[in-house]
Design a protein around this motif. Structure first.
Motif, PDB file in Angstrom:
ATOM      1  N   UNK B 112       0.818  -1.129   0.016  1.00 40.49           N
ATOM      2  CA  UNK B 112       0.105  -0.136  -0.078  1.00 40.49           C
ATOM      3  C   UNK B 112       0.812   1.151   0.187  1.00 40.49           C
ATOM      4  N   UNK B 114       3.699   1.467  -1.131  1.00 44.84           N
ATOM      5  CA  UNK B 114       4.669   1.552  -2.211  1.00 44.84           C
ATOM      6  C   UNK B 114       3.885   1.885  -3.448  1.00 44.84           C
ATOM      7  N   UNK B 115       2.605   1.865  -3.483  1.00 45.80           N
ATOM      8  CA  UNK B 115       1.495   2.392  -4.907  1.00 45.80           C
ATOM      9  C   UNK B 115       1.730   3.853  -4.704  1.00 45.80           C
ATOM     10  N   UNK B 116       2.121   4.433  -6.110  1.00 47.73           N
ATOM     11  CA  UNK B 116       2.273   5.826  -6.204  1.00 47.73           C
ATOM     12  C   UNK B 116       1.180   6.631  -6.219  1.00 47.73           C
ATOM     13  N   UNK B 117       1.131   7.860  -5.822  1.00 44.36           N
ATOM     14  CA  UNK B 117       0.138   8.532  -5.468  1.00 44.36           C
ATOM     15  C   UNK B 117      -0.884   8.916  -6.728  1.00 44.36           C
ATOM     16  N   UNK B 118      -0.386   8.986  -8.204  1.00 48.88           N
ATOM     17  CA  UNK B 118      -0.811   9.064  -9.034  1.00 48.88           C
ATOM     18  C   UNK B 118      -1.810   7.784  -9.423  1.00 48.88           C
ATOM     19  N   UNK B 119      -1.580   6.581  -9.111  1.00 45.99           N
ATOM     20  CA  UNK B 119      -2.199   5.635  -9.104  1.00 45.99           C
ATOM     21  C   UNK B 119      -3.349   5.434  -8.042  1.00 45.99           C
ATOM     22  N   UNK B 120      -3.075   5.994  -7.019  1.00 42.59           N
ATOM     23  CA  UNK B 120      -4.283   6.193  -6.046  1.00 42.59           C
ATOM     24  C   UNK B 120      -5.324   7.169  -6.668  1.00 42.59           C
ATOM     25  N   UNK B 122      -5.641   8.058  -9.762  1.00 48.09           N
ATOM     26  CA  UNK B 122      -6.354   7.275 -11.066  1.00 48.09           C
ATOM     27  C   UNK B 122      -7.620   6.534 -10.498  1.00 48.09           C
ATOM     28  N   UNK B 123      -7.198   5.588  -9.675  1.00 43.96           N
ATOM     29  CA  UNK B 123      -8.211   4.696  -9.034  1.00 43.96           C
ATOM     30  C   UNK B 123      -9.441   5.399  -8.449  1.00 43.96           C
ATOM     31  N   UNK B 125     -10.348   8.436  -9.137  1.00 46.06           N
ATOM     32  CA  UNK B 125     -11.157   9.153 -10.355  1.00 46.06           C
ATOM     33  C   UNK B 125     -12.095   8.178 -11.059  1.00 46.06           C
ATOM     34  N   UNK B 126     -11.475   7.020 -11.220  1.00 49.20           N
ATOM     35  CA  UNK B 126     -12.373   5.876 -11.951  1.00 49.20           C
ATOM     36  C   UNK B 126     -13.245   5.181 -11.320  1.00 49.20           C
ATOM     37  N   UNK B 216      -0.840  14.963  -6.156  1.00 54.51           N
ATOM     38  CA  UNK B 216      -1.353  14.439  -7.012  1.00 54.51           C
ATOM     39  C   UNK B 216      -2.765  13.460  -7.052  1.00 54.51           C
ATOM     40  N   UNK B 220      -6.669  14.864  -8.142  1.00 55.81           N
ATOM     41  CA  UNK B 220      -7.270  14.211  -9.430  1.00 55.81           C
ATOM     42  C   UNK B 220      -8.799  13.842  -9.055  1.00 55.81           C
TER      43      UNK B 220
END
Lengths: 275, 288
Positions: B112, B114-120, B122-123, B125-126, B216, B220
């Protein structure tokens, strides 16, 4: 009897909290894998983006990510390991300088990435006239990961048994020779763990990179070229609604990269423990 | 022999320089952030800059009040759910779960983190934004979406530091409590948690710092309207989002105002961190 019933409820709540954490992790990774897998093929990895990322692959952003991460590590690793050796091997940890360094590292670790981005922009991009480039981004990232590399290297060096030093000195070896031939090899797995973890941070960083390396989609050849990393690409694809399919593919590749990095870090930690 | 001594000295100097690099870095960072930000704060006035709700940079109106409140609102709402969840997970890992299972959970928490903030982002947002829009109303881009995403992101900080604090409590505390007839849970709540409280507070404060500074992911999912949010479902703009959104085209005083926002963030985070490290130092001295 009443307490026992209450304790049962509390037990359930505790386990539920772990379940929620697991579900969040599985949900995020699972969703991105399922949605992203169809976007990934050889073309996606090997072709440059076209029409602002609407078509084509993401090859230039993969290269940009790797390039930027390597430059950051190349700068931060010697500095971080050097600082660790100075503090631990030259006995400077408990001096005033050592305390200042500890406070500095803690402060650096807490500064938000957007502030690093602002700093990198005004200092490297504008003041030193490096422009939006791999170099500006790499230097900014290097400062961001320096505390992690220093701290993990310190821990690795501390863990080297004291006899290594006393035996080596007894045989007439100098301090630097002892460090080079005995301490560093023995501490290497621990130091490498820190480097791998820092690489993960560099790969995932977006705010600071956007402000210092720019978001150009061209292939970065020189260190003075601007670049767009995968993380920045994902941000732009998603926020501007350019291509959700490609955004999912990019997100999946980032996750895969992070999982590999995580696995490597754990693998090297296990190696340290076995030692 | 002489040459040897010389190179030994040279190495020590090189190592000292590399140790000094981070000190130099923080000095330059402070100087440049302040140099770009302070003049505008002085010009606008600190009170006006921080509390004025009108952000119309093209019109020379630089008040970040709405963004300060936006940052605080999103951060507070994220702490409300992630702190209890994180502390409970930490207790479970340290005191209740079998060690093997606790290790597996620790790996999950590591992932958890390690997951980059843009991926969070993006998730969020989607998945989270459409869910809110469809089931709770509003546009979905909201304080609530930001609080959910941020909460997930600070869970690892809260869990790891709380768990370390609980594990650091001497075993005798619990053994004595159990010997006196307390149940396992009574020992946890009456003995272990109070003893670990300063570490747990550190965990919360560092989580708060992380949440305030996060950019980020929040950007988003929160919609970024620079006005005061009137409900959990209203869009909101944080200080960090404001910097990224407008840095691309800002110039002159407008750009200086963004640096000034960075200065405010920087000062706030440094104070938080210094408070934590000083109180931790005091804590260990008391412990001895």
């Amino acid at each position: 009897m009443a307490t026992r019933g209450k304790e049962k409820i509390i037990t359930v709540l505790f386990w539920l909290s772990a379940l929620v954490i697991t579900a969040i992790l599985a949900g995020i990774i699972g969703y991105i894998v399922v949605k992203g897998i169809s976007a990934i093929n050889w073309e996606f990895i090997s072709q440059p983006p076209s029409r602002a990322g609407k078509e084509g692959g993401i090859s230039t952003t993969i290269i940009g990510t790797i390039y930027l991460t390597l430059v950051a590590l190349l700068i931060a690793v010697p500095l971080g390991v050097g600082a660790a050796l100075y503090l631990e091997e030259y006995g400077r940890k408990n001096t005033m300088f050592g305390y200042v360094l500890k406070l500095t590292a803690e402060t650096l670790a807490g500064i938000p990435s957007i502030v690093y981005g602002l700093f990198g922009f005004v200092f490297f991009v504008i003041f030193l006239n490096m422009g939006w480039s791999i170099l500006s981004g790499g230097l900014t990232l290097a400062i961001m990961i320096l505390p992690t590399i220093t701290r993990t290297s310190q821990e690795a060096v501390i863990a080297v048994p004291q006899e290594y030093r006393s035996n080596s000195f007894a045989l007439g070896a100098t301090k630097w020779y002892t460090i080079k031939r005995l301490i560093l090899p023995a501490a290497a797995p621990g130091i490498i763990t820190g480097i791998i973890l820092s690489a993960g941070r560099a790969v995932g960083e977006s705010a600071a990179v956007l402000l210092t390396a720019g978001s150009s989609l061209g292939m970065p050849l020189n260190i003075t070229d601007p670049a767009r990393t995968m993380a920045v690409h994902l941000y732009i694809l998603a926020i501007e609604g350019i291509s959700m399919e490609r955004a999912f593919g990019t997100a999946l590749l980032i996750i895969v990269l992070i999982l590999i990095i995580n696995y490597l870090a754990n693998w090297s930690v296990r190696k340290v423990v076995r030692q | 022999m002489k040459k040897n001594k010389l190179s030994e000295g040279l190495v020590e100097i090189l190592l000292r320089i590399s140790a000094g690099a981070s000190v130099l870095a923080i000095i330059i960072i402070t100087v440049f952030i302040f140099y770009k930000g302070i003049p505008l704060i002085a010009k606008v006035g600190i009170i006006d800059f921080l509390f004025n709700l009108k952000w119309v940079p093209t019109n020379g109106s630089f008040g970040i009040g709405a963004m300060v409140i936006g940052s605080l609102a999103v951060t507070f709402c994220s702490l409300v759910w992630s702190v209890p969840l994180g502390i409970m997970t930490a207790i479970l890992m340290a005191e209740i779960a079998p060690p093997k299972l606790a290790d597996v959970l620790a790996r999950f928490v590591e992932l958890l983190a390690g997951i980059p903030s843009v991926v969070y982002g993006f998730f969020g947002l989607i998945v989270i934004v459409p869910f809110i829009r469809n089931h709770l109303g509003g546009v979905g881009l909201s304080v609530l979406a930001g609080a959910i995403v941020l909460g997930i992101m600070i869970l690892p900080t809260i869990i790891n530091i709380s768990r370390d604090a609980i594990l650091a409590i001497p075993k005798e505390y619990k053994e004595n409590s159990l010997a006196l007839g307390a149940t396992h849970y009574q020992s946890i709540f009456r003995v272990i948690l109070p003893a670990a409280s300063s570490g747990i507070i550190t965990a919360i404060v560092l989580g708060l710092g992380r949440a305030i500074g996060e950019t980020m992911a929040v950007l988003m999912v929160t919609g970024n309207a620079a006005v005061l949010p009137d409900s959990l479902l209203a869009p909101v703009r944080t200080m960090t989002s404001n910097i990224v959104l407008e840095m691309g085209y800002a110039a002159g005083d407008h750009q200086a105002a963004l640096f000034a926002t960075g200065t405010v963030l920087f000062i706030f985070i440094v104070i938080l961190n210094l408070a934590v490290s000083i109180s931790m130092k005091a804590g260990t001295e008391n412990g001895n």
